[in-house]
Design an enzyme around this catalytic site. Structure first.
Site, PDB file in Angstrom:
ATOM      1  N   CYS A  86       0.774  -1.400  -0.011  1.00 46.47           N
ATOM      2  CA  CYS A  86      -0.013  -0.088  -0.151  1.00 46.47           C
ATOM      3  C   CYS A  86       0.798   1.472  -0.179  1.00 46.47           C
ATOM      4  O   CYS A  86       0.656   2.286  -0.721  1.00 46.47           O
ATOM      5  CB  CYS A  86      -0.860  -0.025   1.021  1.00 46.47           C
ATOM      6  SG  CYS A  86      -0.734  -1.119   2.663  1.00 46.47           S
ATOM      7  N   ARG A 125       7.941 -10.833   5.048  1.00 44.45           N
ATOM      8  CA  ARG A 125       7.618 -10.605   6.544  1.00 44.45           C
ATOM      9  C   ARG A 125       8.373 -11.652   7.257  1.00 44.45           C
ATOM     10  O   ARG A 125       8.259 -12.747   6.876  1.00 44.45           O
ATOM     11  CB  ARG A 125       6.079 -10.460   6.793  1.00 44.45           C
ATOM     12  CG  ARG A 125       5.081  -9.680   6.046  1.00 44.45           C
ATOM     13  CD  ARG A 125       3.808  -9.690   6.307  1.00 44.45           C
ATOM     14  NE  ARG A 125       3.113  -8.797   5.562  1.00 44.45           N
ATOM     15  CZ  ARG A 125       1.763  -8.660   5.647  1.00 44.45           C
ATOM     16  NH1 ARG A 125       1.002  -9.549   6.326  1.00 44.45           N
ATOM     17  NH2 ARG A 125       1.055  -7.909   4.564  1.00 44.45           N
ATOM     18  N   GLN A 173       0.765 -10.937  -2.638  1.00 45.51           N
ATOM     19  CA  GLN A 173      -0.870 -10.740  -2.428  1.00 45.51           C
ATOM     20  C   GLN A 173      -1.540 -10.431  -3.641  1.00 45.51           C
ATOM     21  O   GLN A 173      -0.870  -9.485  -4.580  1.00 45.51           O
ATOM     22  CB  GLN A 173      -0.870  -9.480  -1.350  1.00 45.51           C
ATOM     23  CG  GLN A 173      -0.376  -9.711  -0.030  1.00 45.51           C
ATOM     24  CD  GLN A 173      -0.508  -8.664   0.809  1.00 45.51           C
ATOM     25  OE1 GLN A 173      -0.222  -7.606   0.125  1.00 45.51           O
ATOM     26  NE2 GLN A 173      -0.792  -8.900   2.063  1.00 45.51           N
ATOM     27  N   ASP A 228      -3.275  -8.045  -4.438  1.00 42.41           N
ATOM     28  CA  ASP A 228      -3.530  -6.798  -3.684  1.00 42.41           C
ATOM     29  C   ASP A 228      -4.191  -5.610  -4.749  1.00 42.41           C
ATOM     30  O   ASP A 228      -3.753  -5.614  -6.019  1.00 42.41           O
ATOM     31  CB  ASP A 228      -2.169  -6.168  -3.308  1.00 42.41           C
ATOM     32  CG  ASP A 228      -2.374  -5.440  -1.861  1.00 42.41           C
ATOM     33  OD1 ASP A 228      -3.352  -5.468  -1.496  1.00 42.41           O
ATOM     34  OD2 ASP A 228      -1.327  -4.978  -1.451  1.00 42.41           O
ATOM     35  N   HIS A 235      -5.706  -1.525  -4.398  1.00 40.27           N
ATOM     36  CA  HIS A 235      -6.087  -0.321  -3.262  1.00 40.27           C
ATOM     37  C   HIS A 235      -6.829   0.536  -4.345  1.00 40.27           C
ATOM     38  O   HIS A 235      -6.817   0.984  -5.010  1.00 40.27           O
ATOM     39  CB  HIS A 235      -4.937   0.449  -2.882  1.00 40.27           C
ATOM     40  CG  HIS A 235      -4.049  -0.421  -2.063  1.00 40.27           C
ATOM     41  ND1 HIS A 235      -2.977  -1.064  -2.757  1.00 40.27           N
ATOM     42  CD2 HIS A 235      -4.250  -0.803  -0.733  1.00 40.27           C
ATOM     43  CE1 HIS A 235      -2.465  -2.080  -1.615  1.00 40.27           C
ATOM     44  NE2 HIS A 235      -3.078  -1.823  -0.560  1.00 40.27           N
ATOM     45  N   LYS A 245     -13.616  -3.884   8.484  1.00 42.57           N
ATOM     46  CA  LYS A 245     -13.300  -4.881   7.415  1.00 42.57           C
ATOM     47  C   LYS A 245     -14.393  -5.761   7.182  1.00 42.57           C
ATOM     48  O   LYS A 245     -15.096  -5.967   8.219  1.00 42.57           O
ATOM     49  CB  LYS A 245     -12.008  -5.392   7.744  1.00 42.57           C
ATOM     50  CG  LYS A 245     -11.837  -6.340   8.985  1.00 42.57           C
ATOM     51  CD  LYS A 245     -10.466  -6.757   9.021  1.00 42.57           C
ATOM     52  CE  LYS A 245     -10.172  -7.620  10.184  1.00 42.57           C
ATOM     53  NZ  LYS A 245      -8.840  -8.462  10.345  1.00 42.57           N
ATOM     54  N   HIS A 262      -8.208  -1.596   0.939  1.00 43.39           N
ATOM     55  CA  HIS A 262      -7.500  -2.484   0.759  1.00 43.39           C
ATOM     56  C   HIS A 262      -8.144  -3.893   0.442  1.00 43.39           C
ATOM     57  O   HIS A 262      -9.178  -4.157   1.058  1.00 43.39           O
ATOM     58  CB  HIS A 262      -6.468  -3.136   1.887  1.00 43.39           C
ATOM     59  CG  HIS A 262      -5.825  -2.020   2.642  1.00 43.39           C
ATOM     60  ND1 HIS A 262      -4.466  -1.869   2.339  1.00 43.39           N
ATOM     61  CD2 HIS A 262      -6.290  -0.826   3.166  1.00 43.39           C
ATOM     62  CE1 HIS A 262      -3.986  -0.655   3.058  1.00 43.39           C
ATOM     63  NE2 HIS A 262      -5.157  -0.285   3.770  1.00 43.39           N
TER      64      HIS A 262
END
Length: 645
Positions: A337, A366, A384, A386, A388, A472, A518
């Site tokens: 992000c 991570r 991911q 991902d 946004h 979320k 997200h």
RNA sequence: GCCGAUGUAGCUCAGUUGGUCAGAGCAGCUGAUUUGUAAUCAGCUGGCCGGGGGUUCGAAUCCCUCCAUCGGCUCCA
């Protein structure tokens, strides 16, 4: 007399002090045998507890959670009794029932308990169960309870008691065993017919790693041996489906100690599978107005200090890397992000531009503690799916609806029909641990709830589970064995737009703050593929299968024809290879069946002369012969039906 | 990271109390076979017994240490 109302709204009269067991017996003897616990006016309690006034009751059998809860909770006590008998002097911690069975945390003191002792403990449990000792409930004063545990030197129970204020303190006793416990319990231990201890592990007292580590023993028990056998069979099936095992056998991925733990290596077939999933989502995203972006794998440390991720991932993650001359620090990105925020910032934005949807299959790194790595589901480097979405507050609901649509397109295409949806909101009595104004939170929470309502979704609303930066929506799918997996997630974020000072110019010509969403329908490609493998047992839907068909030539003589067939199919974009090994047909069928190839095409003299193939569907056997055209259209049709959005 | 267990050929596993114990099946390679719906036959090649250190005349086997894996704890995609 008192009136007892049952769930079917029928009302019966009983004498005061009637017990649940007696009510069950008055209905039928077979019910009395099966019933395990009772809910009286919304309160789950013992079957043997007298009911003194009019009440709504529900009797619980094995087939509902409450019944199993009482059963397993009693089993935990039974195990504790067995443990105390075998290992005198152990101190009990807590021993609850869980979704599948129960555990007890104990401080074993001098004793050493391992899996090897399980048979002995199980035997003792069954022996004790057969004594059919009654569970009896006893209310005591806090002082009584405390003095008892203090004299035993059990600081765990003492601690629990000290935290209990103004609560009725109850003990449950059976046989020679006694335990601080809220209940409810079975009438007696004789209900427990089959027991299996599953594993043993260290567990911190009250889940806090600063506390002493206790020994936790997990077990499961059943009212019938048959149910235990079935359960064990299910565990066997789960073992067979384990994605780590299938991943190796099917040549999908591997790990190398040299590359490093938690860093998966995708083999050609696995890479194909993953790319197919990615492209599927890419296509959907194009339709939904997403724009692909690409960002590097590292970013300046400052970027993550700005985003706040450094606080979360900085200390407990991979150390920053630095440039040799300037000593500038860069981090492996733990999140995509911040990069996407910077892309947003690269130009001034107008309200007319919004929503802007940036999508990237972004690989993040991570640090996970070594004990937490697990196949593809818990890794240190993962990708991911991902994206946004930067939008105006008034666009939140519509954007949510669109993301939900995407999630369902994926679930449909991959045959996940059983799932739960959880909405995570702020704590009800709001506090200041949340970022963003109350007004915005309310808007976001309402947007999510309205979106789910508009889609007609059944959701579980959980207060206090929201992230500090926004509410979320999470999707938990159940796989073929009924196991839950957390996959897709959609999160509102007020934090990053603030931290990155993101703006757009509104119709009022003033600067406004966009809201960010997200979202990751797959979650991570690694985890998703792992779940797919376990859900399908490696038998992927045709459209996803790395190899869709194999052509098996009966003997070398027909390899030329086999080649012709494969060319034909490849021209139709059907992924088919030839098995021209010098082996018998039976052998080739066996090997290819085990490789989970969806279609096996046997070609020999007959097929060559008729320009056909003998079709065999994985797991289903012979389907007869058909022409190449017929087979190609069969495949096309099947694929089309699967990825129908 | 913590607790417990495990680590022997690419895979699945045997290896008794330390003393020809470095083995088997599958996979792989070579050859024979030319095959009709879930394993054709024969031969051969694979291992510094996870790494390092120690005890011992002698270690896959005992001890220490590191690493990895597995089951949990905590956290999360």
């Amino acid at each position: 007399m008192i009136e007892i109302k049952l769930p079917d709204n029928s009302v019966k009269k009983y004498n005061e002090g009637v017990t649940g067991l007696e009510i069950a017996k008055s209905i039928s003897n077979s019910l009395a045998k099966e019933v395990l616990a009772i809910t009286v006016n919304g309160h789950l309690q013992d079957l043997t507890l007298p009911i003194e006034e009019d009440a709504d009751v529900k009797l619980h059998k094995w087939d509902d959670q409450e019944g199993r809860h009482a059963f397993w909770h009693s089993s935990a006590h039974l195990m504790a009794e067995a443990l105390e008998a075998i290992y005198p002097g152990i101190k009990l911690g807590i021993g609850p029932s869980i979704e599948n069975g129960f555990y007890y945390d104990i401080d074993p003191g001098e004793h050493n308990i391992s899996e090897n002792n399980f048979p002995e403990i199980e035997k003792k449990m069954i022996e004790l169960a057969r004594q059919k000792n009654r569970f009896s409930r006893k209310e005591v004063t806090s002082e009584e309870a405390l003095s008892r545990y203090k004299s035993e030197g059990n600081r765990y129970k003492t601690e629990l008691l000290e935290e209990m204020e103004n609560q009725t303190i109850t003990f449950y006793n059976h046989g020679n065993f006694s335990d601080l416990c809220r209940g409810p319990h079975l009438p007696d231990t004789g209900y427990i017919k089959a027991v299996k201890l599953l594993n043993i592990a260290g567990a911190y007292w009250r889940g806090n790693e600063k506390n002493k580590q206790l020994t936790r023993i997990y077990g499961i028990s059943f009212p019938k041996q048959k149910l235990l056998d079935e359960y064990l069979q299910m565990l066997e099936e789960a073992k067979k489906r384990d994605h780590r095992k299938l991943g190796r056998e099917l040549g999908l991925f591997t790990f190398s100690e040299k590359v490093g733990p938690g860093l998966p290596l995708w083999l050609p077939k696995g890479a194909q599978l993953r790319e197919r999933l990615e492209n599927f989502l890419r296509n959907v995203q194009v339709e939904y107005g997403y724009q692909p972006v690409l960002t590097p794998h590292i970013g300046h440390k400052e970027l993550y200090i700005t985003s706040g991720h450094y606080d979360k991932y900085g200390e407990s993650s991979f150390r920053p890397i630095s440039t040799p001359i300037e000593g500038e620090e860069f981090m492996l990105k733990p999140m995509n992000c911040p990069h996407h925020c910077e892309i947003y910032k690269s130009s001034p934005r107008s309200y007319k531009d919004l929503p802007i949807r940036y999508a990237e299959f972004g690989t993040v790194y991570r640090y996970e503690q070594s004990g937490e790595l697990h196949g593809l589901t818990r890794v240190r480097g993962f990708t991911q799916d991902d994206a946004h979405i930067f939008c105006r507050p008034d666009q939140l609901k519509d954007e949510f609806i669109k993301v939900i649509d995407i999630v369902f397109i994926i679930f449909n295409a991959l045959d996940f029909s059983d799932f739960e949806i959880q909405v995570s909101l702020r704590e009800k009595n709001g506090n200041d641990k949340y970022i963003g104004s109350d007004e915005n939170w309310e808007k976001a929470e309402n947007a999510i709830l309205e979106a789910t309502r508009e889609k007609g979704l059944e959701v579980k609303v959980v207060y206090g589970e929201a992230a500090f930066y926004g509410p979320k929506l999470d999707f938990m799918v159940k796989d073929a064995l009924g196991r839950n997996w957390q996959l897709g997630t959609i999160q509102v974020d007020y934090n990053l737009p603030e931290r990155f000072d993101l703006e757009y110019t509104g119709s009022d010509n003033l600067k406004h703050r966009p809201v960010m969403i997200h979202r990751a329908p797959f979650g991570s490609m690694e985890r998703f593929v792992a779940v797919m493998i376990e859900h399908t047992a490696g038998k992927f839907p045709l459209w996803l299968a790395p190899q869709q068909a194999v052509i098996i030539s009966v003997s070398e003589k027909f390899n030329v024809y086999a080649k012709k067939v494969s060319n034909f199919l490849n021209n139709y974009d059907i992924r088919a290879l030839i098995d021209d090994r010098n082996e018998k047909v039976g052998r080739k069928i066996r090997d290819n069946e085990m490789s989970r190839i969806p279609y096996l095409l046997i070609v020999g003299e007959k097929e060559e002369s008729e320009n056909t193939v003998s079709v065999r569907r994985q797991g289903e056997g012979d389907k007869g012969t058909m022409t190449l055209e017929q087979f190609a259209s069969l495949i096309k049709k099947e694929v089309k039906s699967q990825i129908k959005t």
